[in-house]
Design an enzyme around this catalytic site. Sequence first.
Site, PDB file in Angstrom:
ATOM      1  N   ASP A  32      -1.117  -7.172  -5.296  1.00  0.00           N
ATOM      2  CA  ASP A  32      -2.475  -7.142  -4.761  1.00  0.00           C
ATOM      3  C   ASP A  32      -2.423  -7.742  -3.345  1.00  0.00           C
ATOM      4  O   ASP A  32      -2.155  -8.939  -3.183  1.00  0.00           O
ATOM      5  CB  ASP A  32      -3.393  -7.966  -5.681  1.00  0.00           C
ATOM      6  N   ASP A  71       2.296  -1.924  -4.334  1.00  0.00           N
ATOM      7  CA  ASP A  71       0.904  -1.441  -4.332  1.00  0.00           C
ATOM      8  C   ASP A  71       0.209  -2.027  -5.550  1.00  0.00           C
ATOM      9  O   ASP A  71       0.868  -2.467  -6.502  1.00  0.00           O
ATOM     10  CB  ASP A  71       0.871   0.102  -4.383  1.00  0.00           C
ATOM     11  N   ILE A  72      -1.120  -1.950  -5.534  1.00  0.00           N
ATOM     12  CA  ILE A  72      -1.904  -2.432  -6.680  1.00  0.00           C
ATOM     13  C   ILE A  72      -1.818  -1.431  -7.839  1.00  0.00           C
ATOM     14  O   ILE A  72      -2.084  -1.753  -8.989  1.00  0.00           O
ATOM     15  CB  ILE A  72      -3.357  -2.705  -6.235  1.00  0.00           C
ATOM     16  N   LYS A  98     -11.154  -2.672  11.910  1.00  0.00           N
ATOM     17  CA  LYS A  98      -9.971  -2.300  12.700  1.00  0.00           C
ATOM     18  C   LYS A  98     -10.048  -2.926  14.089  1.00  0.00           C
ATOM     19  O   LYS A  98      -9.044  -3.399  14.617  1.00  0.00           O
ATOM     20  CB  LYS A  98      -9.841  -0.769  12.782  1.00  0.00           C
ATOM     21  N   GLY A 132      -0.120   5.038  -1.286  1.00  0.00           N
ATOM     22  CA  GLY A 132      -1.147   5.838  -0.615  1.00  0.00           C
ATOM     23  C   GLY A 132      -0.572   6.970   0.218  1.00  0.00           C
ATOM     24  O   GLY A 132       0.630   7.265   0.166  1.00  0.00           O
ATOM     25  N   GLN A 133      -1.464   7.584   1.005  1.00  0.00           N
ATOM     26  CA  GLN A 133      -1.096   8.798   1.754  1.00  0.00           C
ATOM     27  C   GLN A 133       0.045   8.541   2.749  1.00  0.00           C
ATOM     28  O   GLN A 133       1.016   9.283   2.786  1.00  0.00           O
ATOM     29  CB  GLN A 133      -2.329   9.329   2.512  1.00  0.00           C
ATOM     30  N   TYR A 148     -15.477   0.059   8.532  1.00  0.00           N
ATOM     31  CA  TYR A 148     -14.028   0.287   8.710  1.00  0.00           C
ATOM     32  C   TYR A 148     -13.641   0.089  10.170  1.00  0.00           C
ATOM     33  O   TYR A 148     -12.669  -0.616  10.487  1.00  0.00           O
ATOM     34  CB  TYR A 148     -13.721   1.715   8.248  1.00  0.00           C
ATOM     35  N   GLY A 158       0.848  -1.198   0.000  1.00  0.00           N
ATOM     36  CA  GLY A 158       0.000   0.000   0.000  1.00  0.00           C
ATOM     37  C   GLY A 158       0.882   1.245   0.000  1.00  0.00           C
ATOM     38  O   GLY A 158       0.510   2.282   0.546  1.00  0.00           O
TER      39      GLY A 158
HETATM   40  C1  AKB Z   1     -10.680   7.942   8.129  1.00  0.00           C
HETATM   41  O1  AKB Z   1     -11.134   9.101   8.233  1.00  0.00           O
HETATM   42  O2  AKB Z   1     -11.355   6.975   7.777  1.00  0.00           O
HETATM   43  C2  AKB Z   1      -9.238   7.714   8.510  1.00  0.00           C
HETATM   44  C3  AKB Z   1      -9.086   7.264   9.927  1.00  0.00           C
HETATM   45  C4  AKB Z   1      -9.391   8.190  11.034  1.00  0.00           C
HETATM   46  O3  AKB Z   1      -8.687   6.169  10.168  1.00  0.00           O
HETATM   47  N1  AKB Z   1      -8.481   8.882   8.279  1.00  0.00           N
END
Ligand code: AKB
Length: 322
Positions: free
Chosen positions: A53, A35-36, A147, A12-13, A143, A9
Amino acid sequence: MTPKILIIGASGQIGTELTYELRLKYGRNAVIAADIKEGKYHLMESGPFELLDAMNYDDVKACVEKHEITDVYLLAAMLSATGERFTMKAWDLNMNSLFHVLNLAKEGLIKKLFWPSSIAVFGPTTPRENTPQYTIMEPSTVYGITKQTGERWCEYYHEKYGVDVRSIRYPGLISWKTLPGGGTTDYAVAIFHEAIRVQKYRCFLSEETALPMMYMKDAVRATMDIMEAPQENIKIRSSYNLGGISFTPKMIAAEIKKHIPEFTIKYVPDYRQEIADSWPKSIDDTRAQQDWNWKHEYDLPEMTKTMLSHLEKSTAFSLEKS
Ligand code: AKB
């Protein structure tokens, strides 16, 4: 021993800046970016790159073996806002990629693993001010669920199989080199780009929405510090709270106005407001301070000044070139 690092990855940022700093520290050939999709010029030119991937176990394993990797940083993930639109895809990407690297570490192919968690592990029932390391965690986004689940699995693999996995709960990250994608905290990056470009910004969160945030330089330093800390210092194998700055859109707009007086902001909250309202306003990171000496450096005024000056320079550079 110099580690041989794989960053999954990397385009990315976080990956773009972390790869760069790790290459400065360990040398260009010690850090494989993967990265992909290809990344920015600097990422591609500063050392080896592999198209990879994160969902494909055989390819990840082959890449680890080919480069005799010791340390993996798994940064591929779908963030909070996009995750609400593609719920099953978010679950598949965020969980399968983690299992792949945890299992490679369990098999002894990887020695050390970094996996980022997030403030999204907390939810609407969590105390929102100075949120403690151990508290109620009932995330309400896909998300956040991935996590939180990931944290449980990291701790499990450490306890049962001795996997040396290390993790940080990142707040919203602010950087100028690469744009974030699909997060709820992304407004705090977009606002700078728009302030430079058109001196106005339409914010998708309300003016009083306080969230924990951090300048990328601090986040990269935290990531490198936790990975370099002696194994016995890492007492938490789920994920560490990491505090930085806490501010609202109104506060960041006021800070930008000090540099760009004509800057204006309009608040038009959308579906991301509900996500932001379920997250902490500020974070207690005492355990990271105690265990591996964490301390953030950038405050809101310093970060604003740095962001604006870098973005002004890069805009001037691209105008010159066009
Ligand atoms: C998001 O906004 O989804 C991320 C995070 C806080 O993990 N930047």
